[in-house]
Design a protein around this motif. Structure first.
Motif, mmCIF file in Angstrom:
data_model
loop_
_atom_site.group_PDB
_atom_site.id
_atom_site.type_symbol
_atom_site.label_atom_id
_atom_site.label_comp_id
_atom_site.label_asym_id
_atom_site.label_seq_id
_atom_site.Cartn_x
_atom_site.Cartn_y
_atom_site.Cartn_z
ATOM 1 N N ASP A 46 0.809 -1.257 -0.117
ATOM 2 C CA ASP A 46 0.061 0.012 0.032
ATOM 3 C C ASP A 46 0.933 1.243 0.003
ATOM 4 N N TYR A 47 1.098 1.813 -1.099
ATOM 5 C CA TYR A 47 1.927 2.975 -1.382
ATOM 6 C C TYR A 47 1.658 4.259 -0.089
ATOM 7 N N ASP A 48 0.241 4.132 0.259
ATOM 8 C CA ASP A 48 0.252 5.464 1.164
ATOM 9 C C ASP A 48 0.258 4.989 2.510
ATOM 10 N N ASP A 49 0.539 3.635 2.720
ATOM 11 C CA ASP A 49 0.661 3.338 4.151
ATOM 12 C C ASP A 49 2.113 3.448 4.707
ATOM 13 N N PHE A 50 2.338 3.916 5.908
ATOM 14 C CA PHE A 50 3.761 4.344 6.301
ATOM 15 C C PHE A 50 4.699 3.116 6.476
ATOM 16 N N VAL A 51 4.281 2.434 6.945
ATOM 17 C CA VAL A 51 5.103 1.009 7.108
ATOM 18 C C VAL A 51 5.290 0.140 5.811
ATOM 19 N N SER A 52 3.937 0.148 5.119
ATOM 20 C CA SER A 52 4.179 -0.616 3.598
ATOM 21 C C SER A 52 5.000 0.181 2.713
ATOM 22 N N ASN A 53 5.105 1.542 2.686
ATOM 23 C CA ASN A 53 5.660 2.231 1.754
ATOM 24 C C ASN A 53 7.278 2.058 2.146
ATOM 25 N N ASN A 54 7.524 2.105 3.634
ATOM 26 C CA ASN A 54 8.882 1.915 4.071
ATOM 27 C C ASN A 54 9.521 0.609 3.599
ATOM 28 N N ALA A 55 8.625 -0.511 3.483
ATOM 29 C CA ALA A 55 9.043 -1.944 3.240
ATOM 30 C C ALA A 55 9.434 -1.802 1.705
ATOM 31 N N CYS A 56 8.474 -1.249 0.854
ATOM 32 C CA CYS A 56 9.030 -0.980 -0.522
ATOM 33 C C CYS A 56 10.532 -0.502 -0.813
ATOM 34 N N TYR A 57 10.749 0.613 0.040
ATOM 35 C CA TYR A 57 11.845 1.328 0.123
ATOM 36 C C TYR A 57 13.006 0.389 0.747
ATOM 37 N N VAL A 58 13.000 -0.248 1.559
ATOM 38 C CA VAL A 58 13.938 -1.219 2.206
ATOM 39 C C VAL A 58 14.181 -2.512 1.225
ATOM 40 N N ALA A 59 13.187 -2.983 0.325
ATOM 41 C CA ALA A 59 13.323 -3.812 -0.596
ATOM 42 C C ALA A 59 14.182 -3.445 -1.712
ATOM 43 N N ILE A 60 13.829 -2.238 -2.207
ATOM 44 C CA ILE A 60 14.642 -1.505 -3.443
ATOM 45 C C ILE A 60 16.210 -1.420 -3.035
ATOM 46 N N THR A 61 16.306 -0.858 -1.867
ATOM 47 C CA THR A 61 17.688 -0.576 -1.447
ATOM 48 C C THR A 61 18.705 -1.686 -0.696
ATOM 49 N N ARG A 62 18.132 -2.834 -1.184
ATOM 50 C CA ARG A 62 18.754 -3.936 -0.818
ATOM 51 C C ARG A 62 19.823 -4.501 -2.004
ATOM 52 N N SER A 63 19.522 -4.026 -3.081
ATOM 53 C CA SER A 63 20.271 -4.111 -4.328
ATOM 54 C C SER A 63 21.572 -3.441 -4.366
ATOM 55 N N LEU A 64 22.487 -4.373 -4.968
ATOM 56 C CA LEU A 64 23.980 -3.572 -5.053
ATOM 57 C C LEU A 64 23.932 -3.215 -6.528
ATOM 58 N N ASP A 65 23.101 -3.958 -7.384
ATOM 59 C CA ASP A 65 23.306 -3.491 -8.911
ATOM 60 C C ASP A 65 22.138 -3.309 -9.328
ATOM 61 N N ASN A 66 21.376 -4.170 -9.530
ATOM 62 C CA ASN A 66 19.934 -4.098 -10.251
ATOM 63 C C ASN A 66 18.875 -4.256 -9.404
ATOM 64 N N ILE A 67 17.654 -3.491 -9.724
ATOM 65 C CA ILE A 67 16.109 -3.471 -8.915
ATOM 66 C C ILE A 67 15.249 -3.887 -9.814
ATOM 67 N N ASN A 68 14.736 -5.029 -9.896
ATOM 68 C CA ASN A 68 13.748 -5.128 -10.574
ATOM 69 C C ASN A 68 12.284 -5.443 -10.415
ATOM 70 N N PHE A 69 11.230 -4.807 -10.718
ATOM 71 C CA PHE A 69 9.746 -4.778 -10.342
ATOM 72 C C PHE A 69 9.045 -6.016 -10.951
ATOM 73 N N ILE A 70 8.286 -6.746 -10.073
ATOM 74 C CA ILE A 70 7.312 -7.785 -10.701
ATOM 75 C C ILE A 70 5.882 -7.242 -10.287
ATOM 76 N N LEU A 71 5.024 -6.905 -11.171
ATOM 77 C CA LEU A 71 3.930 -6.213 -11.170
ATOM 78 C C LEU A 71 2.667 -7.332 -11.541
ATOM 79 N N TYR A 72 1.417 -7.115 -10.923
ATOM 80 C CA TYR A 72 0.563 -7.976 -11.395
ATOM 81 C C TYR A 72 -0.593 -7.179 -12.379
ATOM 82 N N LYS A 73 -1.067 -7.748 -13.536
ATOM 83 C CA LYS A 73 -1.594 -6.956 -14.228
ATOM 84 C C LYS A 73 -2.949 -6.681 -13.971
ATOM 85 N N ASN A 74 -3.384 -7.132 -12.911
ATOM 86 C CA ASN A 74 -4.741 -6.793 -12.568
ATOM 87 C C ASN A 74 -4.787 -5.975 -11.268
#
Length: 428
Positions: free
Chosen positions: A371-399
């Motif tokens: 949930d982009y607007d939720d404080f903790v959920s948004n932080n979790a997204c930030y944490v995940a992205i910044t684990r990467s030493l090189d590439n960050i890839n996103f897997i999105l569901y079409k629906n």
């Protein structure tokens, strides 16, 4: 990913300044974003103290992070036999165990029937500790009542606490009663647990207030982990920088990558195709660690994502002779990480919480349930992205027409050439 500790000569000026004050201050707080070296700096500080014959304890937030810290310590012969490393659960629980072993207090811990099992008060309290549902005042009163402070107070010369923002309000203050000095690192933008407050005040974390350090802390700026592209993407998505010091907004990296950060769109029936693409990409260079991360804010929803990807990646990894490690929760069937050891080449399927404090050569983030607007959920997204030493890839569901997915698709650093056609063998 190589595991090693830098020398003091390799530190930047801000980091050297922190080390120089370790023996001069009773309390040290270090603020820093991802990749600024907070954990490494704390370990190097203990190295300096060990030379002075000081007794040190290092407290980590999770078993996985503890394993990573253990690896760093073991890489240095002068450290591995001298630093005690515990998770915060094991540290606080240890004193409960000591109390219940004392015959003098046996009458205080009657057996309780729960789910057809006999448990005692200690077990109940430990569960509360793990779920952040206890009152810190209750913990403090327990230690007072059963002479824990009297027996073990100031036992350590120094206690180092990593990821301090995820500790219950007041908990670090209690830890301080077991040492003459305390050193902790924190970053509110990486806060993943809901404690007594959901959104910290503009005056930064309450941890600083607990230890009366609001105006007196060290600030790390340089990012040594992420590429400039990863850093820019993470800042586009994270909305919580206003709670941190201004320097985090300026967090800089000098690391560049010629590789693209990919975007993969799938539906519920294309998890196998996505898994096949992940394994195929990994085979191009097997001498690295690649993580597939998912958000675990809602246990039930997270379990479905975990199980879907676990089985599909597992099958593809087996066919291609690729190491595959996974962990989710305490169920043994969902964990094949022996001793929570993460510094092994291979593919990893982990929750955002488990990935905390770790780093991987490449990261795939499954955006479902964030949930982009939720404080903790948004932080979790930030944490995940910044684990990467090189590439960050996103897997999105079409629906999934979530705000986060729309945000990712519209990031100026991601163009049409970053989109992967999963049905066409992963071609762009």
């Amino acid at each position: 990913m190589s595991i090693y500790l830098p020398t003091l000569d390799e530190l930047n000026l801000n980091q050297k300044l922190v080390i120089s004050y370790v023996t001069k201050l009773d309390k040290i707080a270090v603020l820093g974003g991802p990749g600024t070296g907070k954990t490494v700096l704390a370990i190097l500080a203990t190295k300096e103290l060990i030379l002075r014959k000081k007794k040190c304890l290092f407290i980590c937030y999770s078993k996985t992070l503890k394993s990573f810290v253990d690896s760093l310590i073991e890489s240095d012969e002068s450290l591995k036999d001298y630093i005690e490393v515990k998770t915060y659960h094991s540290f606080f629980m240890n004193y409960f165990t000591e109390v219940t072993k004392d015959p003098k207090y046996a009458s205080h811990f009657p057996k309780i029937k729960k789910n057809n099992r006999e448990i005692n008060y200690t077990y109940e309290f430990f569960n509360k500790l793990g779920d952040f549902k206890f009152n810190v005042k209750e913990l403090d009163e327990f230690y007072e009542k059963f002479d824990v402070y009297q027996k073990y107070g100031k036992y350590y010369d120094y206690i180092f606490i990593d990821e301090g923002q995820d500790f219950e309000d007041g908990l670090i203050n209690i830890a301080f009663k077991f040492a003459t000095h305390i050193f902790f690192t924190f970053d509110d933008s990486q806060k993943l647990k809901r404690t007594n407050y959901d959104i910290p005040s503009k005056n930064r974390t309450t941890v600083l207030k607990d230890l009366k350090l609001e105006a007196d802390f060290f600030d790390l700026i340089e990012n040594y982990r992420n590429t400039s592209m990863t850093e820019m993407i993470s800042k586009e998505i994270n909305t919580n920088f206003d709670i941190n010091d201004v320097s985090l907004k300026k967090l800089t990296t000098k690391k560049y990558s010629s590789s693209l950060n990919n975007l993969i769109e799938i539906d519920d029936n294309e998890v196998r195709l996505a898994s096949k693409f992940i394994v195929k990409s990994f085979l191009k260079n097997k001498d690295r660690e690649v993580a597939v991360l998912f958000y675990d804010g809602n246990r039930q929803l997270a379990e479905k994502v975990f199980n879907d990807f676990k089985e599909k990646i597992k099958n593809e990894a087996l066919i291609n002779n690729v190491n595959f490690f996974f962990k989710f929760g305490s169920n043994k069937e969902n964990n094949n990480l022996i001793n929570d050891k993460v510094n092994q080449n291979g593919l990893y399927l982990l929750s955002t919480t488990t990935s905390k404090g770790l780093e991987f050569d490449e990261v795939y983030l499954i955006t479902k349930n964030i949930d982009y607007d939720d404080f903790v959920s948004n932080n979790a997204c930030y944490v995940a992205i910044t684990r990467s030493l090189d590439n960050i890839n996103f897997i999105l569901y079409k629906n999934d027409n979530s705000k986060l997915n729309e945000k990712i698709k519209n990031i100026k650093f991601i163009s049409s050439k970053n989109f992967i056609d999963i049905k066409n063998g992963g071609n762009k």
